[in-house]
Design a protein around this motif. Sequence first.
Motif, PDB file in Angstrom:
ATOM      1  N   ALA A  12       0.834  -1.207   0.000  1.00  0.00           N
ATOM      2  CA  ALA A  12       0.000   0.000   0.000  1.00  0.00           C
ATOM      3  C   ALA A  12       0.867   1.254   0.000  1.00  0.00           C
ATOM      4  N   LEU A  13       0.465   2.213  -0.832  1.00  0.00           N
ATOM      5  CA  LEU A  13       1.154   3.493  -0.944  1.00  0.00           C
ATOM      6  C   LEU A  13       0.120   4.610  -0.908  1.00  0.00           C
ATOM      7  N   GLN A  14       0.555   5.775  -0.510  1.00  0.00           N
ATOM      8  CA  GLN A  14      -0.406   6.865  -0.379  1.00  0.00           C
ATOM      9  C   GLN A  14      -1.034   7.208  -1.733  1.00  0.00           C
ATOM     10  N   LYS A  15      -2.306   7.504  -1.713  1.00  0.00           N
ATOM     11  CA  LYS A  15      -3.061   7.795  -2.929  1.00  0.00           C
ATOM     12  C   LYS A  15      -2.398   8.925  -3.716  1.00  0.00           C
ATOM     13  N   GLY A  16      -2.175   8.664  -5.004  1.00  0.00           N
ATOM     14  CA  GLY A  16      -1.633   9.677  -5.884  1.00  0.00           C
ATOM     15  C   GLY A  16      -0.118   9.771  -5.931  1.00  0.00           C
ATOM     16  N   ASN A  17       0.577   8.930  -5.173  1.00  0.00           N
ATOM     17  CA  ASN A  17       2.039   8.964  -5.167  1.00  0.00           C
ATOM     18  C   ASN A  17       2.570   8.144  -6.354  1.00  0.00           C
ATOM     19  N   LYS A  18       2.365   8.679  -7.554  1.00  0.00           N
ATOM     20  CA  LYS A  18       2.607   7.921  -8.778  1.00  0.00           C
ATOM     21  C   LYS A  18       4.059   7.535  -8.973  1.00  0.00           C
ATOM     22  N   THR A  19       4.984   8.425  -8.621  1.00  0.00           N
ATOM     23  CA  THR A  19       6.393   8.099  -8.845  1.00  0.00           C
ATOM     24  C   THR A  19       6.850   6.935  -7.967  1.00  0.00           C
ATOM     25  N   LEU A  20       6.340   6.875  -6.731  1.00  0.00           N
ATOM     26  CA  LEU A  20       6.729   5.781  -5.846  1.00  0.00           C
ATOM     27  C   LEU A  20       6.072   4.478  -6.281  1.00  0.00           C
ATOM     28  N   VAL A  21       4.811   4.549  -6.703  1.00  0.00           N
ATOM     29  CA  VAL A  21       4.139   3.348  -7.218  1.00  0.00           C
ATOM     30  C   VAL A  21       4.930   2.780  -8.390  1.00  0.00           C
ATOM     31  N   THR A  22       5.321   3.648  -9.324  1.00  0.00           N
ATOM     32  CA  THR A  22       6.091   3.210 -10.486  1.00  0.00           C
ATOM     33  C   THR A  22       7.431   2.623 -10.068  1.00  0.00           C
ATOM     34  N   GLY A  23       8.102   3.283  -9.125  1.00  0.00           N
ATOM     35  CA  GLY A  23       9.396   2.803  -8.653  1.00  0.00           C
ATOM     36  C   GLY A  23       9.315   1.442  -7.994  1.00  0.00           C
ATOM     37  N   ILE A  24       8.292   1.250  -7.158  1.00  0.00           N
ATOM     38  CA  ILE A  24       8.129  -0.046  -6.482  1.00  0.00           C
ATOM     39  C   ILE A  24       7.778  -1.124  -7.502  1.00  0.00           C
ATOM     40  N   ASN A  25       6.917  -0.805  -8.452  1.00  0.00           N
ATOM     41  CA  ASN A  25       6.558  -1.789  -9.478  1.00  0.00           C
ATOM     42  C   ASN A  25       7.770  -2.204 -10.307  1.00  0.00           C
ATOM     43  N   GLU A  26       8.609  -1.241 -10.663  1.00  0.00           N
ATOM     44  CA  GLU A  26       9.803  -1.556 -11.447  1.00  0.00           C
ATOM     45  C   GLU A  26      10.776  -2.397 -10.628  1.00  0.00           C
ATOM     46  N   ALA A  27      10.911  -2.072  -9.340  1.00  0.00           N
ATOM     47  CA  ALA A  27      11.794  -2.840  -8.465  1.00  0.00           C
ATOM     48  C   ALA A  27      11.281  -4.260  -8.289  1.00  0.00           C
ATOM     49  N   LEU A  28       9.958  -4.407  -8.119  1.00  0.00           N
ATOM     50  CA  LEU A  28       9.363  -5.736  -7.967  1.00  0.00           C
ATOM     51  C   LEU A  28       9.570  -6.569  -9.233  1.00  0.00           C
ATOM     52  N   LYS A  29       9.363  -5.943 -10.387  1.00  0.00           N
ATOM     53  CA  LYS A  29       9.571  -6.641 -11.657  1.00  0.00           C
ATOM     54  C   LYS A  29      11.013  -7.130 -11.777  1.00  0.00           C
ATOM     55  N   LYS A  30      11.942  -6.305 -11.327  1.00  0.00           N
ATOM     56  CA  LYS A  30      13.359  -6.659 -11.399  1.00  0.00           C
ATOM     57  C   LYS A  30      13.680  -7.861 -10.528  1.00  0.00           C
ATOM     58  N   VAL A  31      13.234  -7.849  -9.271  1.00  0.00           N
ATOM     59  CA  VAL A  31      13.580  -8.963  -8.378  1.00  0.00           C
ATOM     60  C   VAL A  31      12.846 -10.243  -8.767  1.00  0.00           C
ATOM     61  N   GLN A  32      11.711 -10.099  -9.444  1.00  0.00           N
ATOM     62  CA  GLN A  32      11.009 -11.291  -9.908  1.00  0.00           C
ATOM     63  C   GLN A  32      11.629 -11.863 -11.174  1.00  0.00           C
ATOM     64  N   SER A  33      12.391 -11.056 -11.886  1.00  0.00           N
ATOM     65  CA  SER A  33      13.022 -11.536 -13.116  1.00  0.00           C
ATOM     66  C   SER A  33      14.469 -11.985 -12.906  1.00  0.00           C
ATOM     67  N   ASP A  34      15.119 -11.489 -11.845  1.00  0.00           N
ATOM     68  CA  ASP A  34      16.535 -11.846 -11.658  1.00  0.00           C
ATOM     69  C   ASP A  34      16.741 -13.058 -10.755  1.00  0.00           C
ATOM     70  N   GLY A  35      15.638 -13.658 -10.282  1.00  0.00           N
ATOM     71  CA  GLY A  35      15.739 -14.867  -9.470  1.00  0.00           C
ATOM     72  C   GLY A  35      15.749 -14.633  -7.977  1.00  0.00           C
ATOM     73  N   SER A  36      15.924 -13.382  -7.537  1.00  0.00           N
ATOM     74  CA  SER A  36      16.007 -13.143  -6.089  1.00  0.00           C
ATOM     75  C   SER A  36      14.659 -13.328  -5.403  1.00  0.00           C
ATOM     76  N   TYR A  37      13.562 -12.972  -6.085  1.00  0.00           N
ATOM     77  CA  TYR A  37      12.228 -13.204  -5.507  1.00  0.00           C
ATOM     78  C   TYR A  37      11.987 -14.700  -5.339  1.00  0.00           C
ATOM     79  N   LYS A  38      12.269 -15.459  -6.366  1.00  0.00           N
ATOM     80  CA  LYS A  38      12.062 -16.920  -6.329  1.00  0.00           C
ATOM     81  C   LYS A  38      12.874 -17.554  -5.205  1.00  0.00           C
TER      82      LYS A  38
END
Length: 253
Positions: free
Chosen positions: A213-239
């Motif tokens: 959960a992130l504060q409503k309208g905090n678009k840059t942080l939402v984008t940053g967290i999504n990009e970071a999540l995508k990265k860790v899910q693709s590089d094997g660290s999430y798995k």
Amino acid sequence: MKLKTVHTLVLAALALGASASARDLATIKKSGTLVVATEPTYPPFTYTQGKNIVGFEAELAELLAKQLGVKVQWKTSSFDTLLIGLGQGRYDMVIASHGITPERQKAVDFANPHYCSGGVVLSKTGGPKTVADLKGKKVAVQLGTTYATRARSLPGLGGIQTYPNNTDALQALMAGRTEAFITDRFVALEARKKTGGKVQVGQLIFQEKIGIALQKGNKTLVTGINEALKKVQSDGSYKKLSEKYFGEDIRCK
């Protein structure tokens, strides 16, 4: 994990703008610190070990912060006040197994789901396993969760008893004060492990997607967290992290 909720009036207040300004991603990076809140009473997701907050979600938050080039500063609160604190700007994000619901999405923004789970019937071995089995039975739920909401919609229950956290609810079940506990499937699996098989995991009642959960309208942080999540899910660290705690990859398929 737990699909939790907060009172409708609280969400309505947040949605109407009863909040302090959120720090955007640039400000967070400049400070070098991502302030993250959780309720550390939910093993294996977030819990305390000595003075440290550990668990799957705790380590995931650390991985995401590393991708952003910052360190985590932890804050703790009871579950039912976490989103209030987020709206007041006391922290940048909340990672506490919040189920993504339309109601919550009116009040806060969510990152992409970081795992999927569902609510199950947990009981002592030989006890009720299905919704049909719960007819006339006393059921435990954690206060402020959508498990409590779901339980109220089930027909024929013999009563619903709420507890402040999962530990108390499980203790009530083990002590015979309730005959079942409706909770997250991962919590149920952990309870079965900790009790040496004295409890059984029954029917999956509903499925859920879990998000940060992130504060409503905090678009840059939402984008940053999504990009970071995508990265860790693709590089094997999430798995690797997921298999450490659950023996499987629990991302949403």
